[in-house]
Design a protein around this motif. Structure first.
Motif, mmCIF file in Angstrom:
data_model
loop_
_atom_site.group_PDB
_atom_site.id
_atom_site.type_symbol
_atom_site.label_atom_id
_atom_site.label_comp_id
_atom_site.label_asym_id
_atom_site.label_seq_id
_atom_site.Cartn_x
_atom_site.Cartn_y
_atom_site.Cartn_z
ATOM 1 N N GLU A 26 35.979 6.408 58.989
ATOM 2 C CA GLU A 26 36.275 4.975 59.024
ATOM 3 C C GLU A 26 35.073 4.192 59.527
ATOM 4 O O GLU A 26 34.827 3.065 59.100
ATOM 5 N N ASP A 27 34.336 4.787 60.452
ATOM 6 C CA ASP A 27 33.145 4.154 61.000
ATOM 7 C C ASP A 27 32.212 5.253 61.493
ATOM 8 O O ASP A 27 32.527 6.445 61.423
ATOM 9 N N ARG A 28 31.078 4.860 62.003
ATOM 10 C CA ARG A 28 30.084 5.852 62.417
ATOM 11 C C ARG A 28 30.534 6.627 63.651
ATOM 12 O O ARG A 28 30.154 7.783 63.837
ATOM 13 N N ARG A 87 30.383 10.714 64.171
ATOM 14 C CA ARG A 87 29.711 11.295 65.344
ATOM 15 C C ARG A 87 30.647 12.221 66.115
ATOM 16 O O ARG A 87 30.211 13.253 66.657
ATOM 17 N N LEU A 88 31.922 11.869 66.163
ATOM 18 C CA LEU A 88 32.909 12.724 66.830
ATOM 19 C C LEU A 88 32.973 14.085 66.145
ATOM 20 O O LEU A 88 32.955 15.133 66.810
ATOM 21 N N ARG A 102 44.419 13.470 68.604
ATOM 22 C CA ARG A 102 43.453 12.388 68.429
ATOM 23 C C ARG A 102 44.016 11.310 67.509
ATOM 24 O O ARG A 102 44.800 11.593 66.612
ATOM 25 N N ASP A 103 43.556 10.101 67.719
ATOM 26 C CA ASP A 103 43.899 9.018 66.808
ATOM 27 C C ASP A 103 42.913 9.008 65.640
ATOM 28 O O ASP A 103 41.802 9.513 65.749
ATOM 29 N N GLY A 104 43.315 8.418 64.541
ATOM 30 C CA GLY A 104 42.418 8.283 63.410
ATOM 31 C C GLY A 104 42.469 9.479 62.483
ATOM 32 O O GLY A 104 43.097 10.505 62.762
#
Length: 418
Positions: free
Chosen positions: A313-315, A319-320, A246-248
């Motif tokens: 980093e973000d919502r 959620r992931l 996965r990225d991030g």
């Protein structure tokens, strides 16, 4: 020659708990690796403070932080026996020191001149630390921290610089305070210890000699750990498997550990603990989602130290992870609430924890069940599935089980790369 096993106790261990114990055992960093980590740690700390180093005389103190400091270290790759070590390097510089300069000096101190001890190793200057990678794949992250004048004991600031993102700042931290707080809150369980020892003897007593595949955490043995701490290790392993490819960023280990402290009253069941921690994290994320915000987790021993400053980093990132946790809990409840088809069991364990520990735990489990079934201790369905509820007849407190007992499982599965 055999191993004495308390079969009365073996029969009372929840089968899923037993399998999770087997997987947890596979991902532990054993005493030999702890010793190697200590050698790496001591060598690096002496090296950066050596004569003519850019940091000569500027190192106040260095100490292990992160997973090693709370006995939650695991292998990042089980088959390769790779793991990561986090080290805080307290430096005698003002907290207003330029982050870029500070990280560059630490990099130069580690890398050294051509021909020096670490020059030929892979040394990388990251945004908050300098990472040294050893030939066996083990990594050590050294993070420079300047003490906060007049602040709480051991508080300081870390230095962040990322040229690609044009980021440069300092962040208040106190990793030592979190370590002390966490270790004070997490206590061992005599019941879990007894169950684990019995499970280990049952598995080891039936395996052929493969010592290299039986890493035991002698530094802090599993039986001396709280079920919640072992659940944290399993959850970290689950996270590592889900985020491969996965990225991030993935949820930091310190976030998992901190949130686990608030997951309710601790129990003696490893499965219950894993479900409790995962469910608590899921609910905290859902609470943040309802408020259209990102989840925030701070150091309970030093609230100014926010653990979630870079993840999520973000919502969508949170959620992931929430969806991963939902799937984990669903699988665990599925396995706990029904008879197991062996192939289904293996597939789920692989999905959750990776092939190597899952396959080895799968083999351990069915070897053990084969031995116990010969003593009429298991309910076996016509299809060959093992019932989750074990009905044990009245037996003596101990039975000698041969160390090389024949089983119906055949040989070992070839280890995949994991």
């Amino acid at each position: 020659m055999g191993i004495l096993i308390n079969l009365d106790l073996a029969a009372t261990i929840d089968p899923l708990d037993g399998i999770l114990m087997d997987i947890a055992r596979r991902i532990q960093v054993p005493k030999t690796k702890h010793v190697e980590a200590a050698d790496h740690f001591m060598g690096l700390c002496a090296h950066v403070d050596r004569k003519d180093s850019p940091l000569e005389g500027k190192i106040l103190e260095s100490y292990a932080s992160g997973s090693f400091s709370i006995a939650a270290a695991i292998y990042s790759h089980v088959r390769a026996m790779q793991h990561d070590v986090d080290v805080v390097v307290e430096v005698d510089f003002p907290i207003g020191t330029d982050p870029e300069w500070m990280l560059d000096q630490l990099y130069k101190a580690v890398k050294g001149a051509p021909g020096s001890r670490y020059y030929d190793l892979k040394v990388v200057r990251n945004s908050r630390c300098v990472t040294v990678t050893y030939p066996d794949g083990v990594t050590v992250d050294l993070m420079p921290v300047a003490r906060l004048p007049g602040g709480p004991e051991r508080s300081g600031v870390l230095f962040h610089h990322n040229a690609k993102r044009d980021e440069k700042y300092r962040k208040e931290v106190n990793p030592k305070a979190f370590t002390l707080h966490f270790n004070a809150c997490i206590k061992s369980s005599d019941i879990f210890a007894s169950r684990y020892r019995t499970r280990r003897l049952l598995s080891d007593g039936l395996l052929q000699e493969r010592a290299e595949t039986q890493p035991m955490p002698e530094h802090v043995p599993i039986e001396e750990k709280s079920p919640r701490l072992v659940a944290i290790q399993l959850l970290k392993r689950f996270r590592d498997i889900q985020f491969r490819g996965r990225d991030g960023r993935c949820p930091p280990s310190v976030v998992i550990a901190a949130m686990a402290l608030d997951a309710g009253q601790m129990s003696d069941s490893l499965c219950d603990e894993l479900i409790a921690v995962a469910t608590h994290m899921q609910r905290e994320i859902e609470n943040a989602e309802r408020d259209l915000r990102k989840v925030v987790v701070a150091n309970p021993a030093h609230p100014a130290d926010v653990f979630t400053d870079r993840w999520p980093e973000d919502r969508s990132a949170q959620r992931l992870w929430r969806d991963d946790l939902i799937r984990l809990v669903r699988h665990l409840r599925t396995l706990r609430g029904r008879e197991w088809d062996p192939q289904q069991l293996k597939n789920i364990l692989r999905e959750l924890f990776g092939e190597t520990p899952a396959d080895r735990a799968f083999e351990d489990h069915y070897r053990g069940q084969s031995a116990l079934s010969k003593q009429n201790m298991l309910g076996i369905t016509k299809s060959g599935a093992v019932k989750n509820a074990l009905a044990a007849p009245a037996l003596s407190n101990g039975l000698i089980i041969p160390t090389r007992a024949n089983t119906d499982m055949g040989g070992f599965i070839e280890d995949p790369v994991d």
